[in-house]
Scaffold this motif. Structure first.
Motif, PDB file in Angstrom:
ATOM      1  N   GLY A  24       0.802  -1.220   0.000  1.00  0.00           N
ATOM      2  CA  GLY A  24       0.000   0.000   0.000  1.00  0.00           C
ATOM      3  C   GLY A  24       0.832   1.266   0.000  1.00  0.00           C
ATOM      4  O   GLY A  24       0.417   2.286  -0.561  1.00  0.00           O
ATOM      5  N   GLN A  80      -6.820   2.225   2.994  1.00  0.00           N
ATOM      6  CA  GLN A  80      -5.684   1.310   3.008  1.00  0.00           C
ATOM      7  C   GLN A  80      -5.525   0.628   4.363  1.00  0.00           C
ATOM      8  O   GLN A  80      -5.299  -0.579   4.428  1.00  0.00           O
ATOM      9  N   GLY A 124      -3.704  -2.819  -1.011  1.00  0.00           N
ATOM     10  CA  GLY A 124      -2.838  -1.663  -1.172  1.00  0.00           C
ATOM     11  C   GLY A 124      -3.521  -0.510  -1.874  1.00  0.00           C
ATOM     12  O   GLY A 124      -3.213   0.652  -1.641  1.00  0.00           O
ATOM     13  N   GLY A 126      -6.670   0.118  -1.479  1.00  0.00           N
ATOM     14  CA  GLY A 126      -7.793   0.536  -0.643  1.00  0.00           C
ATOM     15  C   GLY A 126      -9.113  -0.080  -1.031  1.00  0.00           C
ATOM     16  O   GLY A 126     -10.169   0.468  -0.743  1.00  0.00           O
TER      17      GLY A 126
END
Length: 136
Positions: A24, A80, A124, A126
């Motif tokens: 992320g 995230q 990563g 979201g």
């Protein structure tokens, strides 16, 4: 599941959360599928509950993110964090289901789920993928 496997599963959950967060950190923008969820979360955080009618099919992720946004968090960062936490927690039901199917299969199934590329990249970016994996 014995105590050793439970400890390994706990460490795998921690590793999965960290792995998703590391991916992320490299993601510059939210994923395409998470933009609508982020928009809904922003609307709910400002008190515009009528926007739930526009997103009646999948409002849960937006409602999950709304309190963090109301407290002043950035929408993408909140998405995230939630996606990484839910992605790590999703290993527990995966391991339990695999253990029920075959004795000793819980930890290997959790290891595969920890490193699977699709959910890691989605967390990563979201995305709500982790929530749906956890629910199913």
């Amino acid at each position: 599941m014995n105590k050793r496997d439970q400890r390994v599963l706990l460490w795998l959950c921690c590793a999965a959360i960290c792995w998703r967060w590391l991916v992320g950190l490299r993601a510059p923008l939210p994923g395409v599928e998470s933009c609508r969820d982020l928009w809904l979360a922003e609307q709910l955080a400002t008190g515009q509950f009528a926007s739930l009618a526009d997103r009646a099919w999948e409002p849960f992720y937006g409602m999950l993110l709304a309190p963090a946004l109301a407290l002043g968090a950035s929408p993408f960062a909140a998405a995230q964090v939630v996606a990484c936490l839910l992605g790590g927690l999703a290993l527990v039901p995966i391991a339990m289901a695999a253990e029920r199917l075959r004795e000793g299969a819980g930890v290997p199934a959790a290891m595969i789920a920890m490193a699977a590329a699709g959910p890691v990249v989605a967390a990563g970016a979201g995305s709500a993928t982790s929530m749906f994996v956890l629910l199913s």
